[in-house]
Design an enzyme around this catalytic site. Sequence first.
Site, PDB file in Angstrom:
ATOM      1  N   TRP A  41       1.028  -1.067  -0.285  1.00  0.00           N
ATOM      2  CA  TRP A  41      -0.313   0.190  -0.309  1.00  0.00           C
ATOM      3  C   TRP A  41       0.589   1.707   0.309  1.00  0.00           C
ATOM      4  CZ3 TRP A  41      -5.553  -0.375  -0.530  1.00  0.00           C
ATOM      5  CH2 TRP A  41      -5.928  -1.559  -0.738  1.00  0.00           C
ATOM      6  N   SER A  42       0.382   2.179   1.195  1.00  0.00           N
ATOM      7  CA  SER A  42       1.605   3.533   0.867  1.00  0.00           C
ATOM      8  C   SER A  42       2.488   3.856   1.431  1.00  0.00           C
ATOM      9  CB  SER A  42      -0.083   4.264   1.552  1.00  0.00           C
ATOM     10  OG  SER A  42      -0.986   4.694   1.182  1.00  0.00           O
ATOM     11  N   ALA A  43       3.499   2.490   1.931  1.00  0.00           N
ATOM     12  CA  ALA A  43       4.689   2.370   1.788  1.00  0.00           C
ATOM     13  C   ALA A  43       5.416   2.260   0.375  1.00  0.00           C
ATOM     14  CB  ALA A  43       5.048   1.027   2.346  1.00  0.00           C
ATOM     15  N   LYS A  89       5.166   5.253  -1.763  1.00  0.00           N
ATOM     16  CA  LYS A  89       5.430   6.206  -1.757  1.00  0.00           C
ATOM     17  C   LYS A  89       6.740   6.469  -1.313  1.00  0.00           C
ATOM     18  CE  LYS A  89       0.993   8.686  -0.633  1.00  0.00           C
ATOM     19  NZ  LYS A  89      -0.367   7.214  -0.760  1.00  0.00           N
ATOM     20  N   TYR A  98      -3.206  14.736   3.520  1.00  0.00           N
ATOM     21  CA  TYR A  98      -2.722  13.833   2.736  1.00  0.00           C
ATOM     22  C   TYR A  98      -3.223  13.026   1.295  1.00  0.00           C
ATOM     23  CZ  TYR A  98      -0.661   8.780   2.538  1.00  0.00           C
ATOM     24  OH  TYR A  98      -0.106   7.431   2.281  1.00  0.00           O
TER      25      TYR A  98
END
Length: 407
Positions: free
Chosen positions: A66-68, A70, A156
């Site tokens: 997921w957002s890791a 980014k 965010y």
Amino acid sequence: MAVEGTCAPRFAQVREEFERNIAERGEVGASVCVTLDGEIVVDLWGGTADPATGRAWTEDTIGHVWSATKGATALCAHTLAARGHLDVNAPVTAYWPEFGKNGKEGVLVRHLLNHQAGLPAIREPMPAGCFYDWQLMVDALAAEEPFWKPGTRNGYHALTFGFLVGELVRRVSGRSLGTFFRDEVAGPLGLDFWIGLPAEHESRVAPTIPADPPGPGDPVPSLYVAAFTEPASMQALMLANSGGYMMVPGESDSPAAHAAEMGAVGGITNARGLAGMYRPLALGGGDLVPPSQVALMSAVSSATSVDAVLLVPSRWTLGYAKSVDNSYLPVADREGMLLSDEAFGHPGMGGSLGFADPRARISFGYTMNRQGSGLGVNVRGQSLVDAVYRALGYRRLGTEGIWYRHS
């Protein structure tokens, strides 16, 4: 369920907490990896990768972080900046002319990286599968009017960050985000980390196990309260206007989703991949970026007590999250990310985490298939982080708060 891998004696508490996660905290399958001074000191995995088939989590299991993701996308941008090809203080229109309309003429590259651009969602209804059509998404974002005056606050950009920053990478380098990451980061570092998973690796992916839905009277994070009670809110548009990606059960685990290059949420890797990506950054940048760029990557660029989208405190560098203690908030919003103040990295929805700590000279990665219900790092991941810092002689300020080196 057996835990396999290696763990240096100094970090024995990390293994103990990892085992406790599986035995006591509801972990299903997971991996954790830590490097110190460039050497792997923890590399553990265990549990079940796919409960439907009983497939075990093995050394080469990978999963959706997921957002890791980014952190990987931001690293691509900083790599270009370090080479002099991308100026973080330049207008976005210097690289992406079509972006400069509907109030976005003054948006700077740094505003895309530190969540100040005002583009966390799209108002125009988007079709099913829109996240798998890069051109459709970047055109929609170029046409969008900001939800606030860019540069005046941060909120965010949970799902749009990858298209915004990734389009800059594409415009500047001439390569797609996933290709650039593979060529310039994952390949040279030997990482099993993908933004756009090749079909031949699909069989190794551990399917995501969503968090249990809240029951009657259970606390719910403020973001989700806004999303499901205010249909016109940024939070509702972010989740519901995602072409089914966030709302259709199982869609994010489809082969189409895994194959798409989604730089905000689409990364597929394991703890070794996350820790390996951050390892050079923990040592000054290695061959990726110079120490001066690492200093920029780790410095707070925007912060607020009420993030415009998350509705909780947040602290951002140019592309990365910083330690934030939300323990004083109502129970549903208490999850933060408790690191040292020198550390920078990124969590992913449900609890995955990767970060570098240049002062401690460590990198860290944690991935799992069973998601937590909060917005930050839950007790499973935080217990591993805490054990790492204790092993290094760090102390934590108060019961919660940031870790610091006592000297």
